[in-house]
Scaffold this motif. Structure first.
Motif, short mmCIF file in Angstrom:
data_model
loop_
_atom_site.label_atom_id
_atom_site.label_comp_id
_atom_site.label_asym_id
_atom_site.label_seq_id
_atom_site.Cartn_x
_atom_site.Cartn_y
_atom_site.Cartn_z
N HIS A 291 0.86 -1.19 0.00
CA HIS A 291 0.00 0.00 0.00
C HIS A 291 0.89 1.24 0.00
O HIS A 291 1.86 1.31 0.77
N PRO A 292 0.62 2.22 -0.85
CA PRO A 292 1.46 3.42 -0.87
C PRO A 292 1.58 4.06 0.52
O PRO A 292 0.59 4.22 1.23
N ASN A 293 2.80 4.39 0.90
CA ASN A 293 3.11 4.98 2.21
C ASN A 293 2.78 4.06 3.38
O ASN A 293 2.52 4.52 4.50
N HIS A 294 2.82 2.74 3.13
CA HIS A 294 2.58 1.79 4.22
C HIS A 294 3.53 2.02 5.39
O HIS A 294 3.12 1.95 6.57
N ALA A 295 4.79 2.30 5.10
CA ALA A 295 5.77 2.49 6.17
C ALA A 295 5.41 3.69 7.04
O ALA A 295 5.60 3.67 8.26
N ILE A 296 4.85 4.74 6.42
CA ILE A 296 4.42 5.90 7.19
C ILE A 296 3.22 5.53 8.06
O ILE A 296 3.15 5.91 9.24
N ALA A 297 2.27 4.78 7.49
CA ALA A 297 1.12 4.33 8.28
C ALA A 297 1.59 3.54 9.49
O ALA A 297 1.10 3.72 10.61
N LYS A 298 2.56 2.68 9.27
CA LYS A 298 3.08 1.84 10.36
C LYS A 298 3.74 2.68 11.44
O LYS A 298 3.68 2.34 12.63
N SER A 299 4.35 3.80 11.05
CA SER A 299 5.06 4.64 12.01
C SER A 299 4.15 5.58 12.78
O SER A 299 4.45 5.94 13.92
N GLN A 300 3.01 6.00 12.17
CA GLN A 300 2.17 6.99 12.86
C GLN A 300 0.84 6.42 13.36
O GLN A 300 0.09 7.11 14.04
N MET A 301 0.58 5.14 13.05
CA MET A 301 -0.64 4.50 13.51
C MET A 301 -0.30 3.27 14.35
O MET A 301 0.75 2.67 14.18
N ARG A 302 -1.23 2.90 15.23
CA ARG A 302 -1.02 1.72 16.07
C ARG A 302 -1.78 0.50 15.53
O ARG A 302 -1.81 -0.56 16.16
N GLY A 303 -2.40 0.66 14.39
CA GLY A 303 -3.15 -0.40 13.73
C GLY A 303 -3.69 0.19 12.45
O GLY A 303 -3.61 1.41 12.23
N PHE A 304 -4.28 -0.64 11.58
CA PHE A 304 -4.63 -0.17 10.25
C PHE A 304 -6.13 0.01 10.04
O PHE A 304 -6.57 0.38 8.95
N GLY A 305 -6.93 -0.26 11.04
CA GLY A 305 -8.34 0.07 10.99
C GLY A 305 -9.21 -0.88 10.22
O GLY A 305 -8.75 -1.86 9.63
N GLY A 306 -10.51 -0.55 10.20
CA GLY A 306 -11.50 -1.41 9.57
C GLY A 306 -12.13 -0.79 8.33
O GLY A 306 -13.18 -1.25 7.88
#
Length: 385
Positions: free
Chosen positions: A286-301
């Protein structure tokens, strides 16, 4: 119970801003169903004069939401749009806003069909690479507006990166945190000026109330927002405040299940032969997955996807064929929903702009609820055919 940010998220979700009712010992915050308050002398009161300004049930809710966002101040509004309306009213004619190009259709509609008439200029920019923002900043720019994950394409925007630009240029940074909720992401900790929520969604969590909220650490901005809320009147009633306060008590356990179910559904859809593009930030590709991983504690529903062939008719057929997923607008409730953004939540965005940002005719959006994951997957399997 007194809580502070030293306590864990779940403890604050249940207790922050709340204490037993002093007159009865009731553990739940009372619904103060009153429009006015008796004063000891003219102008002398216990902090409450008229309910448009303050209500004890609403104050408890505002303090709880602020605690969950690690914020100094919280403020509640009668809807998410009411909260956004108040934020834009911080600006003046001639001011300019740079917003992400993939955002909630209601926000786009308000910006372009309401506030543009008052001389506020909006630019819609793909913020996948935050450096694109710099190309649109001029001496009239006052605010950057970010959703992450975005609605409906789940684009991930680097909040720290945008915050660095905002701070260097002395701009306000507003982050719509509705899709993530404070359980998964805290934008103020990453440098945002204001966080906005449609509390209708995950904060309330039961599809039974409409509300909005803002959080900030800036005393002056809080004072201005509170003035606007009181002056313009887009405030929630005590019953709605009670319902969201009740919803917050299970936010952490609900969102954890949303994440677990979201992952299971996303993995099923990823391997289905009828799915073309799948948008869920938990996948490494997923584009910017690494950023999501760094600023979120999970990926949601929240998940969106397009069907092979980009057929509007096939999208309609599938959206109308589910039995556990309900065809409806909104998101973040305990029940699973399916929607067609192009004709529902994003219908107010011109087709050319929708398609340019990726909102195609066959795009469907899922709000994965907290039912049994196997039942959700079976329902999607039969609907896809």
């Amino acid at each position: 119970m007194s809580t502070s940010n030293d306590h864990g998220f779940g403890t604050r979700a249940i207790h922050a801003g709340q204490s037993p009712d002093p007159s009865t010992g009731a553990i739940m915050t009372p619904i103060y169903q009153t429009s006015t308050y008796v004063q000891e002398l003219p102008g002398k009161h216990k902090g409450y004069a008229y309910a448009r300004g303050k209500n004890p049930t609403r104050v408890a809710l505002e303090q709880c939401i602020a605690s969950l966002e690690n914020a100094k101040h919280g403020l509640c509004f009668s809807s998410g749009q009411g909260a956004e309306d108040a934020i834009i009213k911080l600006l003046r004619p001639g001011d300019e806003v740079i917003a992400t190009d993939d955002l909630y259709g209601g926000s786009y509609r308000m910006f372009t069909k309401v506030f543009a008439h008052y001389g506020i200029v909006f630019h819609f920019v793909n913020m996948h690479d935050v450096n694109e923002i710099n190309k649109h900043i001029n001496d009239k720019t006052r605010m950057l507006w970010v959703e992450t994950p975005t609605n409906p394409l789940m684009k991930i925007i680097d909040i720290r990166g945008v915050a660095a630009i905002a701070q260097a240029k002395k701009l306000m940074l507003v982050v719509d945190n509705t899709f993530a909720s404070p359980y998964l992401q805290n934008p103020l900790d990453l440098g945002a000026t204001i966080v906005v929520h449609s509390a209708t969604k995950y904060l309330g969590g039961h599809s039974d109330v409409v509300m909005g909220a803002t959080c900030t650490n800036d005393d002056k901005i809080q004072e201005e927002l509170a003035f606007i809320a009181n002056s313009c009147g887009a405030v929630p009633g005590p019953m709605d405040s009670f319902l969201v306060l009740r919803g917050l008590k299970t936010l952490h356990v609900r969102v954890q299940r949303h994440c677990e179910n979201g992952k299971a559904v996303a993995e099923f859809l990823k391997s289905h032969p009828k799915i073309d593009k799948l948008h869920w930030p938990g996948f490494p590709d997923h584009p910017n997955h690494a950023i999501a991983k760094s600023q979120m504690r999970g990926f949601g529903g929240m998940i969106s996807f397009t069907l092979k062939g980009d057929s509007l008719e096939e999208a309609f057929r599938m959206a109308s064929s589910t039995k556990v997923f309900s065809l409806a607008e909104s998101l973040g409730g305990v029940e699973s929903l399916i929607g067609h953004p192009a004709t529902m939540t994003h219908a107010s965005i011109p087709k050319e702009m929708r398609e340019k940002s990726g909102v195609l005719d066959s795009l469907l959006r899922l709000s994965v609820g907290i039912e049994d994951a196997n039942d959700l997957i079976a329902d999607l399997r039969q609907a896809l055919g």
